[in-house]
Write an enzyme that holds these catalytic residues in place. Sequence first.
Site, PDB file in Angstrom:
ATOM      1  N   CYS A   1       0.829  -1.210   0.000  1.00 35.58           N
ATOM      2  CA  CYS A   1       0.000   0.000   0.000  1.00 35.58           C
ATOM      3  C   CYS A   1       0.866   1.263   0.000  1.00 35.58           C
ATOM      4  CB  CYS A   1      -0.949  -0.014   1.186  1.00 35.58           C
ATOM      5  SG  CYS A   1      -0.147  -0.251   2.756  1.00 35.58           S
TER       6      CYS A   1
ATOM      7  N   PRO B   1       7.246  -4.152  10.723  1.00 34.30           N
ATOM      8  CA  PRO B   1       7.779  -5.472  10.363  1.00 34.30           C
ATOM      9  C   PRO B   1       7.248  -6.055   9.053  1.00 34.30           C
ATOM     10  CG  PRO B   1       6.081  -5.700  12.039  1.00 34.30           C
ATOM     11  CD  PRO B   1       6.194  -4.231  11.746  1.00 34.30           C
TER      12      PRO B   1
ATOM     13  N   GLY C   1     -15.541   9.200  18.446  1.00 35.10           N
ATOM     14  CA  GLY C   1     -14.362   9.760  17.755  1.00 35.10           C
ATOM     15  C   GLY C   1     -13.698   8.717  16.878  1.00 35.10           C
TER      16      GLY C   1
ATOM     17  N   ALA D   1     -10.982   6.799  18.767  1.00 35.97           N
ATOM     18  CA  ALA D   1     -11.571   5.890  19.759  1.00 35.97           C
ATOM     19  C   ALA D   1     -12.126   4.649  19.079  1.00 35.97           C
ATOM     20  CB  ALA D   1     -12.664   6.618  20.533  1.00 35.97           C
TER      21      ALA D   1
END
Lengths: 271, 463
Positions: B49, B110, B186, B189
């Site tokens: 990505c 990693p 949020g 969160a």
Amino acid sequence: MSAIATIAFTLGVVAYSASSTLFFVDLARREGAPQAAKWAPWVLAAGAGLHAAHVITASATLNRWPFDSLHFALSLSALIAVSVYLALRQRARIHAIGAFVSPLALTFLVGAQFVSVSAPPTTIPSTLLTLHVAANLLGIGFFMLAGGVSVFYLVQERRLKQKRVIGTGKLPPLDSLDTTEHRLLLAGFPLLTLGIATGAIWARQLEAGGGVEVARALLAYATWLLVAAVLTLRAVAGWRGRRAAYGTIAGVVCVMLVILVYVVRPHGGAL
Amino acid sequence: MIVVVGLSHRSASIAVRERLALPREEIPDVLAELAAHEAVSEALMVSTCNRVEVVATGADLHAAAEAVRSVLTARAPPVARHLYVHEGADAVRHLFRVASSLDSLVLGEPQILGQVKEAFEVARAAGSVGAVLNGTVPRAIRTAKRVRTQTAIGSGQVSVPSVAVDLATQIFADLKGRRVALVGSGEMAEAVARLLAQAGAKLSVIGRNADRVAEIAGALGGEARGWHELRACVAEVDVVVTSTSAPAHVVDFDMLNAVKRSRRGRSLFLIDLAVPRDVDPRVDSIDGVFLYNVDDFSKVVAESAAGRRREAEQAEQIVAREVLGYDRWAEVTQLKPAIVALRERFQSVVHGEVEKSLKTKLKHLGDSDRVALGKMADAILNKLLHTPTQRLRELASESEDAVQLLVELFEIDPGAEANRSGEHAASPADQASEEDEDSAEGDEDFADSNDEEGERALGTGSR
């Protein structure tokens, strides 16, 4: 001491020293030391094997049953703590406790050499004496380990409270430490009760009334009450965490004081 | 030597990168397209990505780079101005840095090492890997393993959700079956709650807007609960994640004191991601309650990131050493055919003359004398070639013309030797890739044996 006992003792000291170093290296490095962590328990187990070999060969050479001398009893209690740790290490996720158990075993193995191997009291039935010592030995082994776990709990709790979670190696999870400490106390308490009960019968048979003996008996009863209080408050009032850890450490300190009284009393290593 | 052509988070936005990113199944098609190009002899493709890169080689590196560029641009024309090209030693250093996660968006992550390994396997399966990539990519993988084992570049967590989960495991060990309350909605969160749920925690979502709560609960696989259940929920759960826009504390000291008895000393981890804060900071003084707010998380993340940056300096040194080692290997690989051809040429002349003498002037010699004479001829040959071989090695590192000079001086054909040893050069890398992934030492052995082989070919090993 026979040559085999001496060799086992020396190699045991080396193995315990090496495992202590490996556990400390793993704990000191920020991201741990995988190789040290991998080998430390094996080296500790080797140390325990050599420790056991030393106790067996040394007691056989002296023609003494290891359970009737403080010299061997001290050594055996640390060996029991190591064995319990090795048995629980993976399941209870308390790998780092090895940094406490290894030096403890080393101290007791070496320290026991300074306690004389005196003759057992002849007035006490050997079965009763063996039961008394075996119960106390196992109980002390469990309590010492519980004490170490409690200390680690307090350190880990302090790190998390103060948000200092970066910069040192990983300690066991807080809940694992709390649960393990509780289980060790639960396992050690019946043994402590049995030890005190058999000790009380023995004291009555000896008609012991000396000041040191009384102090020792009182300290033992105080320990029993303290541990009983910690377990009761945990069950009834939901005592966990920091308070339970402090209570456990207080109980372990009392156990250590009882042992100290044994060691420094006028008759030295006799039980 | 190799070329690297591609784009990454450093050169292109995600809108550009996604035009070129390919699923694993489509990579062999691109590799086949590259292999069909005359200028490209070997190629592999890393597609993640954050980067799409082709590692390739050919007789002319510049031509190979142009070929790769044309293939990539043909697939997605808008990427052309975002493509970068690394050639020769620069390309090797880039590949080693990428595999070691020194070029990653999150320093020290990693995943990239696994992605490079996978790209190598895909290319091997597609048949687009030869002696050069077989000698290069395993070295990049070995370098990355060294970086991970010899530095703490991967230590600590560098995002708020991952730090939150790490702290939760430091308190509760296993998150499976633990109960988590998400209070508010949020973005951060929700990311924390999602990670906790992925780790096996049971999620309850609480908020004032019932529709929004139901939507979040549905998306995260949790249970929707009403705002009035907040106190009961706090009494039950192990972790509370808050992120509301409330102007005052929604979890206060009195609330936690009130639920303390029913919690029976169970640890409570409070993750307050709201500004202004949702949780009264005084609750941190309660035994068994661990409160972390945005500042606390920022501090931990910053410390981890700073630690990784410090480690990156050491990692760069490891990469630099490995690139030097690679240069030596490449030099040896390049020189080997010429040296072998030169030795064969000299041997044929010397042995020819010895044979001729043994048939004429020295025909009276017995078997043992003939053997001794052969050995003497070999010894003279070795001594004569020793200094020129060493000198050639030194010259080759300074100028590419040294091999050509050798070819012209002695009329040798290094190409024939290179073809003979081509298959042989690939085999050690095959062994390396089959080794245990965690065995960095095993890889080191492979590299050492490769170097030793080169030393022997150059005749500089033990003499």
